[in-house]
Design a protein around this motif. Structure first.
Motif, PDB file in Angstrom:
ATOM      1  N   LEU A  64     -18.673  13.451 -10.566  1.00 46.27           N
ATOM      2  CA  LEU A  64     -17.325  13.897 -10.209  1.00 46.27           C
ATOM      3  C   LEU A  64     -16.858  14.923 -11.229  1.00 46.27           C
ATOM      4  CD1 LEU A  64     -15.721  10.465  -9.268  1.00 46.27           C
ATOM      5  CD2 LEU A  64     -16.853  12.114  -7.761  1.00 46.27           C
ATOM      6  N   THR A  65     -16.151  15.934 -10.740  1.00 45.04           N
ATOM      7  CA  THR A  65     -15.681  17.009 -11.619  1.00 45.04           C
ATOM      8  C   THR A  65     -14.170  17.182 -11.467  1.00 45.04           C
ATOM      9  OG1 THR A  65     -16.039  18.681  -9.913  1.00 45.04           O
ATOM     10  CG2 THR A  65     -17.888  18.234 -11.404  1.00 45.04           C
ATOM     11  N   GLN A  66     -13.610  18.040 -12.271  1.00 46.30           N
ATOM     12  CA  GLN A  66     -12.172  18.355 -12.310  1.00 46.30           C
ATOM     13  C   GLN A  66     -11.382  17.112 -12.763  1.00 46.30           C
ATOM     14  OE1 GLN A  66     -10.279  21.119 -11.796  1.00 46.30           O
ATOM     15  NE2 GLN A  66     -11.851  22.559 -11.127  1.00 46.30           N
ATOM     16  N   LEU A  68      -8.306  16.068 -12.850  1.00 49.58           N
ATOM     17  CA  LEU A  68      -7.328  15.375 -12.004  1.00 49.58           C
ATOM     18  C   LEU A  68      -8.015  14.637 -10.863  1.00 49.58           C
ATOM     19  CD1 LEU A  68      -4.072  17.471 -11.633  1.00 49.58           C
ATOM     20  CD2 LEU A  68      -4.920  16.110 -13.527  1.00 49.58           C
ATOM     21  N   ALA A  69      -9.113  15.188 -10.366  1.00 52.17           N
ATOM     22  CA  ALA A  69      -9.857  14.526  -9.295  1.00 52.17           C
ATOM     23  C   ALA A  69     -10.561  13.280  -9.832  1.00 52.17           C
ATOM     24  CB  ALA A  69     -10.861  15.489  -8.677  1.00 52.17           C
ATOM     25  N   ILE A  70     -10.962  13.328 -11.107  1.00 55.84           N
ATOM     26  CA  ILE A  70     -11.560  12.144 -11.746  1.00 55.84           C
ATOM     27  C   ILE A  70     -10.490  11.069 -11.945  1.00 55.84           C
ATOM     28  CG2 ILE A  70     -12.647  11.295 -13.869  1.00 55.84           C
ATOM     29  CD1 ILE A  70     -14.099  14.037 -14.054  1.00 55.84           C
ATOM     30  N   ASP A  72      -7.846  10.675 -10.154  1.00 51.26           N
ATOM     31  CA  ASP A  72      -7.564  10.160  -8.814  1.00 51.26           C
ATOM     32  C   ASP A  72      -8.597   9.105  -8.422  1.00 51.26           C
ATOM     33  OD1 ASP A  72      -5.899  10.895  -6.187  1.00 51.26           O
ATOM     34  OD2 ASP A  72      -7.987  10.538  -5.587  1.00 51.26           O
ATOM     35  N   TYR A  73      -9.865   9.386  -8.701  1.00 53.89           N
ATOM     36  CA  TYR A  73     -10.943   8.434  -8.389  1.00 53.89           C
ATOM     37  C   TYR A  73     -10.777   7.143  -9.192  1.00 53.89           C
ATOM     38  CZ  TYR A  73     -15.450   6.118  -8.435  1.00 53.89           C
ATOM     39  OH  TYR A  73     -16.425   5.166  -8.341  1.00 53.89           O
ATOM     40  N   ALA A  76      -8.015   5.093  -7.806  1.00 49.16           N
ATOM     41  CA  ALA A  76      -8.316   4.510  -6.491  1.00 49.16           C
ATOM     42  C   ALA A  76      -9.263   3.319  -6.602  1.00 49.16           C
ATOM     43  CB  ALA A  76      -8.926   5.576  -5.577  1.00 49.16           C
ATOM     44  N   THR A  77     -10.086   3.306  -7.647  1.00 47.45           N
ATOM     45  CA  THR A  77     -11.125   2.275  -7.738  1.00 47.45           C
ATOM     46  C   THR A  77     -10.829   1.197  -8.792  1.00 47.45           C
ATOM     47  OG1 THR A  77     -12.356   3.763  -9.211  1.00 47.45           O
ATOM     48  CG2 THR A  77     -12.998   3.758  -6.882  1.00 47.45           C
TER      49      THR A  77
ATOM     50  N   ALA B  88     -13.042   6.890  -1.728  1.00 53.28           N
ATOM     51  CA  ALA B  88     -12.558   7.392  -3.027  1.00 53.28           C
ATOM     52  C   ALA B  88     -13.422   8.529  -3.569  1.00 53.28           C
ATOM     53  CB  ALA B  88     -12.482   6.254  -4.042  1.00 53.28           C
ATOM     54  N   SER B  92     -12.149  12.360  -4.034  1.00 47.55           N
ATOM     55  CA  SER B  92     -12.213  13.017  -5.341  1.00 47.55           C
ATOM     56  C   SER B  92     -12.928  14.364  -5.226  1.00 47.55           C
ATOM     57  CB  SER B  92     -12.945  12.093  -6.328  1.00 47.55           C
ATOM     58  OG  SER B  92     -13.008  12.687  -7.606  1.00 47.55           O
ATOM     59  N   LEU B  95     -10.599  16.844  -3.579  1.00 49.05           N
ATOM     60  CA  LEU B  95      -9.558  17.253  -4.532  1.00 49.05           C
ATOM     61  C   LEU B  95     -10.137  18.200  -5.583  1.00 49.05           C
ATOM     62  CD1 LEU B  95      -6.639  17.007  -5.448  1.00 49.05           C
ATOM     63  CD2 LEU B  95      -7.214  14.862  -6.619  1.00 49.05           C
ATOM     64  N   ALA B  96     -11.352  17.920  -6.059  1.00 47.11           N
ATOM     65  CA  ALA B  96     -11.985  18.789  -7.064  1.00 47.11           C
ATOM     66  C   ALA B  96     -12.182  20.201  -6.510  1.00 47.11           C
ATOM     67  CB  ALA B  96     -13.315  18.193  -7.511  1.00 47.11           C
ATOM     68  N   LEU B  99      -8.898  21.940  -6.355  1.00 51.76           N
ATOM     69  CA  LEU B  99      -8.405  22.333  -7.679  1.00 51.76           C
ATOM     70  C   LEU B  99      -9.110  23.573  -8.215  1.00 51.76           C
ATOM     71  CD1 LEU B  99      -8.008  18.753  -9.167  1.00 51.76           C
ATOM     72  CD2 LEU B  99      -6.137  20.388  -8.857  1.00 51.76           C
TER      73      LEU B  99
END
Lengths: 212, 212
Positions: A64-66, A68-70, A72-73, A76-77, B88, B92, B95-96, B99
């Motif tokens: 996972l990258t970015q 804010l997206a991380i 978010d993940y 969520a988890t 999730a 993510s 979203l990444a 972004l």
């Protein structure tokens, strides 16, 4: 165990370290040296085609990258210590404040942008510092007006998504000589954060790749 | 009815118009003329201390800012045509990708940044165009590699959060002379979007404040 590819002084890596700390998630940290250009090597491009940090690698190898997206993940988890509230309006306001930092301040001072203004616009150290300080101060001026006077943190009584973004940006602001006394509301929130263990262990100087 | 303060050619306003269209939400549109500096007037600062567009005003007067935070609100409160999936990891990743556009491309070409490089770095039209085209192409190179070959849209078979960001950025890329033929995956997704009513009504030229 998950693996976080990061760099001690990268604001985006620092955001994710705070979120991991608030959630109580242990990860393996692997440093990627931004100053030496390790993020541009093929080894890192495989992890993230954009060549940026951080990258969170899950146990099954999914990357996972970015930042804010991380976040978010992770939210969520892992339901403990929520980073976002249930209320849709408050959630939107917290996200908006976070985006002022992560969209309107941070990318404009990304290493690649600073390299560009040096190479193409002939800017030297003073010009680079002025540039960075300008965009940080501009974003902070908006945030200073938006802070809630009635809560311990920015909009809430526990640190959330926004505080993961704010504290690294203030750290970075000091590097570029921004006068933080102009932003008492932001300093108040930073102070409330810095007493917490999750923020202490996420500090750049506490990372294994920080210069000793 | 909600009110959207926007500008026909603002990418961030365009993102929100697409999302409103996908959700089938009618709003009152009030233009704020960016070229004439209306976003800097006190009237607009009251709506958004940052002085940026868009602003979504809810029926009770609550104002939401930052396009992605507005999309998040719309998705949380209107369950038809979800802009984000349940999963999730996919969420993510979407979203990444979003972004990359809304943090790593768009803010670097914000009007205030372009004004700065003109005033402080002595850049003229050619330098401004080169700057904008550089950051768009850099972001698009990453996105081109990240696209899923197996789905109609970028990662999914319906347009979601990401497509609300991509289509306005491609529109903007053409203004700055970026050669879109280098990005066949992105063009394929754009094509799939442009046949849909929500994308047609959101087009800059379809707005009441666009020059006739």
């Amino acid at each position: 165990m998950m693996t976080l590819y990061g760099y001690w002084r990268s604001s985006a890596s620092y955001r994710v370290r705070i979120a991991l700390g608030l959630k109580g998630i242990e990860v393996r940290h692997i440093p990627v040296n931004l100053r030496e250009g390790e993020q541009l090597l093929a080894e890192h491009s495989k992890r993230n085609p954009q060549g940026y940090l951080p990258v969170l690698e899950l146990e099954d190898g999914t990357r996972l990258t970015q930042s804010l997206a991380i976040l978010d993940y992770l939210d969520a988890t892992h339901s403990n210590h929520p980073l976002m509230p249930e209320d849709a309006i408050l959630r939107s306001r917290i996200l908006a404040a976070s985006l002022i930092i992560t969209s309107d301040i941070s990318p404009i001072q990304n290493l690649s942008v600073l390299k560009y203004i040096r190479a193409e616009h002939g800017q030297e150290d003073a010009g680079v510092k002025k540039w960075s300080a300008h965009w940080i101060a501009k974003g902070f001026e908006s945030l200073e007006k938006m802070a809630s006077p009635d809560t311990k943190f920015f909009y809430t009584d526990t640190p959330m998504f926004f505080e993961c973004c704010l504290v690294p940006q203030i750290y970075n602001a000091r590097r570029f000589g921004v006068d933080m006394d102009r932003f008492p509301n932001l300093l108040r929130v930073e102070n409330a954060c810095q007493s917490l263990e999750a923020f202490k262990t996420a500090l750049p100087e506490a990372q294994t790749d920080a210069p000793k």
